[in-house]
Design an enzyme around this catalytic site. Structure first.
Site, PDB file in Angstrom:
ATOM      1  N   CYS A   4     -37.976 -42.395  14.406  1.00 17.06           N
ATOM      2  CA  CYS A   4     -38.521 -43.366  15.349  1.00 17.06           C
ATOM      3  C   CYS A   4     -39.485 -44.341  14.660  1.00 17.06           C
ATOM      4  O   CYS A   4     -39.082 -45.118  13.813  1.00 17.06           O
ATOM      5  CB  CYS A   4     -39.157 -42.635  16.526  1.00 17.06           C
ATOM      6  SG  CYS A   4     -39.367 -43.641  18.005  1.00 17.06           S
ATOM      7  N   HIS A   5     -40.768 -44.311  14.990  1.00 22.38           N
ATOM      8  CA  HIS A   5     -41.759 -45.205  14.387  1.00 22.38           C
ATOM      9  C   HIS A   5     -42.346 -44.645  13.081  1.00 22.38           C
ATOM     10  O   HIS A   5     -43.106 -45.334  12.406  1.00 22.38           O
ATOM     11  CB  HIS A   5     -42.905 -45.485  15.370  1.00 22.38           C
ATOM     12  CG  HIS A   5     -42.531 -46.413  16.470  1.00 22.38           C
ATOM     13  ND1 HIS A   5     -41.817 -46.008  17.567  1.00 22.38           N
ATOM     14  CD2 HIS A   5     -42.764 -47.740  16.639  1.00 22.38           C
ATOM     15  CE1 HIS A   5     -41.626 -47.035  18.380  1.00 22.38           C
ATOM     16  NE2 HIS A   5     -42.188 -48.104  17.841  1.00 22.38           N
TER      17      HIS A   5
END
Length: 187
Positions: free
Chosen positions: A106-107
């Protein structure tokens, strides 16, 4: 194998911690929650507060020596806070320098950008990081999971919680292969 799960004191996306953690446990390995502060890490379920988890190890100039692999869960706030911490950035960079596998979802690739380890690599992430990855010299792809074997370390990346099955399967396979090559299947 000892797997470091690196997290800030708050802001980790809970499922991006718990699902890989369970996969590591199911493989018979030893996950360790590593953070920048002692106590507990507060997870979130998107914007809602989630559970808290006990920190096993506090960063204090550590290197990859005590671990076989690194896992970087996402959430927006988690990697954003970690990339501002020089110890966390150095710890992440050290896994690449040591040739040990790293998985990020994800991030979490924001940490990889900050650690300056994406140049010449292909990876995926939450789509909003694509420009950051390209600006750091990496190639961004829109795939459930991408495994990059560019030297010196294997990098497993994934886009989002919906991709966790593919992510967990890939990281377990790559971590096992790396441990077998290193002769390091310690508990």
């Amino acid at each position: 194998m000892r797997i470091a799960f690196l997290m800030a004191p708050q802001g980790v996306e809970e499922i991006e911690l718990t699902r890989p953690w369970q996969a590591v446990l199911d493989a018979g390995w030893n996950p360790r929650l590593v953070s920048t502060e002692p106590g507990r890490v507060r997870a979130f379920r998107h914007f809602a507060m989630g559970d808290s988890y006990a920190v096993d190890h506090v960063l204090a100039g550590d290197t990859a020596d005590d671990f076989d692999a690194l896992l970087l869960p996402g959430g927006v706030a988690n990697p954003d806070a970690l990339r501002m911490n020089r110890l966390a950035v150095g710890f992440t960079r050290d896994f690449f320098q040591a040739g040990k596998p790293v998985a990020a979802i994800c991030h979490a690739p924001w940490m990889l950008v900050e650690a300056d380890v994406v140049r010449g690599r292909t990876l995926t992430s939450w789509p909003s990081l694509a420009t950051d990855i390209r600006n750091a010299g990496g190639t961004w792809v829109d795939e459930k999971v991408h495994v990059c074997h560019a030297a010196p370390a294997t990098l497993i990346t994934s886009r989002k919680p919906a991709d966790l099955d593919a992510f967990c399967s890939a990281l377990i396979g790559e971590f096992a292969a790396s441990g077998a090559r290193a002769g390091s299947l310690r508990g």
